[in-house]
Design an enzyme around this catalytic site. Structure first.
Site, PDB file in Angstrom:
ATOM      1  N   ASP A  80       0.835  -1.183   0.000  1.00 25.33           N
ATOM      2  CA  ASP A  80       0.000   0.000   0.000  1.00 25.33           C
ATOM      3  C   ASP A  80       0.883   1.250   0.000  1.00 25.33           C
ATOM      4  OD1 ASP A  80      -2.763   1.177   0.416  1.00 25.33           O
ATOM      5  OD2 ASP A  80      -1.743   1.985   2.175  1.00 25.33           O
ATOM      6  N   GLU A  82       1.561   0.275  -4.955  1.00 22.74           N
ATOM      7  CA  GLU A  82       1.094   1.549  -5.503  1.00 22.74           C
ATOM      8  C   GLU A  82       2.297   2.472  -5.631  1.00 22.74           C
ATOM      9  OE1 GLU A  82      -3.287   2.494  -4.001  1.00 22.74           O
ATOM     10  OE2 GLU A  82      -1.904   2.169  -2.327  1.00 22.74           O
TER      11      GLU A  82
END
Length: 618
Positions: free
Chosen positions: A303, A332
């Site tokens: 994340d 990400e």
């Protein structure tokens, strides 16, 4: 209770976050905390003095069998279960001494990772509750054990995905495990105990070993079905600062601050961890290794990887390579705000070339297809808006350097960010945005159902014929919607649950997804895996506004088909496209896929139906 205090200095400077090491004869406790702090361990109702054995490393040993007892570390009067608890009480308030061997399900010693070449991975992102809470025959709705039930594996195998990406499944803070009889929902991006499974997904959060064993049973069942398990990890921030275990054991060490002394907030969640600090980096490395070794996890999704420094991400890659280089890592490639480190040192998408063996999501192909993240009402290629064709081409090539892709015309990346196509995650939707159906409805006023279905299938055809690693949100194959909710992280089941009746209501949608995945898996031309092979075999054909065409030529990747032509037409009218002269078998046309053939076309031109894909081969 006999007590032995360790007083010899550490033999090396490297501290390992093995805060509780159990054996029947003794349990060793270790803690990283300030050297000038007052520290102790509370084991059930007994207080154990703890000794500073090296710089900021504290150690105590309790003689005898301590299994089942709770413990807390106390630092300057502040209690916590530590930062690396392996088992916890309900809501993660205290740690528990456990023998991890007791948590292994039958046959666990024979469980093996599911390894595939990265280009062969097909990722299915799921939330435990979404997937099973509304499934009629599920016996363990919303629990880890739902994935051990035959219907779950049968469904995933029928669809054809090769890996499930499970949203955060460690112990997180926003669900009260003492009230599981009440509807509660959260995605889980609010970490508390990073290395313990979430009690809300277990059948008994009061039993410290239950959640551990049931998580392992879930992994074991998926492995038996030939499906890898990828864990979503959120090391970039904690649920909050003051109550985080990081802060309660070593105040301010684990967090970045700005020049004016405030906490940096690159996560957008009020804090941002400092991966560049040696002990935070060590914590992240040991945590992923622990999930691999103890829980047999096959890969990780990071994340907000753009909050972590490049060195840490590469150290994690190296540490996992020592276990098995097939472990898949992606994340990400952005942050949610300004970070406390300069951008050129962070795991941003643009810096992926400095992180070999790590992939990043491609917002380039995502937003080229459906429109920008920042405006749900704005469409793109699928809405019939011209100008995003080059961005789509870049995504189809896997965001590598390709002689026919002009990166000056690509929406976000002004140069290739992937050294290899397996460093790009191809997707059009995921959990933290409108799902594809809602986005199409939001960005295309007056959209009718037949057009919605055509565009949905067209979008995923672009994803699954891309040379990147394909990724899909669970339920997209069921024409999932979330009633237009963009950020459903705490929406009720009525918004987030899968509607399993859609499999019968829209059988053509499920069949298309299933056959599209099967087509990719059967034909190596769609998953060449190496940039040089992509440049050698992927040729873009003349296209037009809202039309992209390409050929995978000369038995690409050893494919049995000599040439494969894919044409993506987002126009509301049929389009005539020039192709190399020949006789071709049609395998995808008008929303249907059949690898054995749907007919033939001859000559040097083909007609492509509105808002659909055509795939042919010779």
């Amino acid at each position: 209770m006999a007590l032995l205090i360790a007083c010899e200095p550490a033999k090396d400077a490297a501290f390992h976050f093995d805060e509780m090491t159990y054996s029947p004869s003794e349990t060793v406790f270790k803690l990283f905390a300030p050297a000038d702090a007052e520290c102790r361990v509370v084991l059930d109702n007994d207080t154990l003095p703890i000794t500073l054995t090296a710089d900021s490393i504290w150690t105590a040993t309790a003689k005898g069998d301590q299994k089942g007892k709770t413990y807390e570390f106390v630092v300057n009067g502040v209690t916590s279960p530590g930062v690396f608890a392996k088992a916890v009480t309900v809501n993660g308030q205290k740690a528990v001494v456990v023998d991890m061997n007791d948590t292994n399900p039958a046959g666990w010693e024979s469980d093996r990772h599911v390894w595939r070449p990265w280009q062969d991975i097909v990722v299915y992102e799921m939330h435990h509750r979404d997937f099973s809470i509304n499934r009629p025959e599920a016996q363990h709705k919303g629990k880890f054990l739902a994935l051990t039930e035959p219907w779950a594996a049968d469904y995933l195998k029928e669809l054809g995905v090769t890996a499930i990406h499970i949203l955060p499944s460690y112990d997180y803070g926003s669900v009260d495990e003492t009230r599981l009889n009440e509807p509660q929902y959260n995605w889980g991006y609010d970490p508390v105990n990073y290395n313990v499974p979430e009690g809300g997904y277990s059948t008994d959060p009061y039993d410290a070993t239950c959640r551990i064993k049931e998580f392992k049973q879930m992994v074991q069942a998926m492995h038996q079905a030939g499906i890898a398990v990828i864990l979503d990890v959120v090391y970039n921030h904690t649920y909050n600062i003051d109550n985080s275990n990081f802060q309660r054991t070593y105040p301010d060490y684990y967090y970045r601050k700005t020049a004016d002394g405030n906490y940096s907030n690159g996560s957008g969640c009020g804090n941002e961890t400092a991966s560049e600090k040696p002990m935070m980096r060590q914590f992240m490395i040991e945590s992923v290794k622990y999930w691999v070794n103890e829980y047999h996890i096959d890969g990780f999704r990071f994340d907000l990887m753009g909050c972590h420094d490049i060195t840490t991400m590469n150290e994690i890659r190296r540490a996992l390579d020592e276990i098995d280089p097939q472990i898949f890592i992606y994340g990400e490639g952005w942050s949610a705000g300004s970070c406390g480190l300069p951008g050129d040192s962070l795991g941003l998408k643009a810096n992926v070339p400095q992180m070999p063996g790590i992939a990043a999501f491609s917002d380039d192909i995502r937003d080229a297809l459906r429109g920008p993240f920042s405006d749900d009402t704005k469409g793109a290629f699928l809405a019939g808006l011209a100008g995003l064709e080059e961005s789509l081409k870049a995504g189809i090539a896997g965001m590598i350097e390709h002689p026919q892709v002009d990166y000056t015309k690509v929406n976000y990346s002004q140069k290739p960010y992937a050294l290899e196509p397996t460093q790009m995650m191809a997707y059009v939707s995921c959990h933290d945005d409108m799902c594809l159906v809602d986005r199409l409805k939001s960005s295309i006023p007056g959209l009718k159902e037949d057009e919605l279905i055509r565009l949905d299938l067209l979008a995923q055809t672009a994803v699954f014929t891309s040379q990147g690693v394909p990724f899909m949100l669970s339920g997209e194959e069921l024409l999932r919607d979330k009633k237009g909710v963009h950020n459903s992280f705490e929406s009720p089941d009525s918004i987030n649950q899968l509607d399993w009746t859609h499999k019968q209501t829209y059988p053509q949608v499920f069949d298309y997804y299933k056959n599209l995945i099967a087509l990719r898996k059967a034909h190596p031309a769609f998953r060449l895996g190496k940039a040089d092979l992509v440049r050698q075999h992927l040729e873009f054909l003349p296209g037009g506004d809202c039309l992209v065409a390409f050929r995978l030529k000369n038995h690409a990747g050893g494919d049995e088909w000599q040439d494969i032509i894919v044409i993506l037409n987002a126009n509301r009218t049929a389009q005539t496209v020039d192709i190399p002269e020949g006789t071709y078998t049609v395998v995808c046309c008008d929303g249907k896929i059949d690898a054995t053939g749907l007919g033939e076309v001859n000559g040097n031109q083909v007609q492509v139906a509105p808002q659909s894909a055509l795939i042919i081969h010779n």
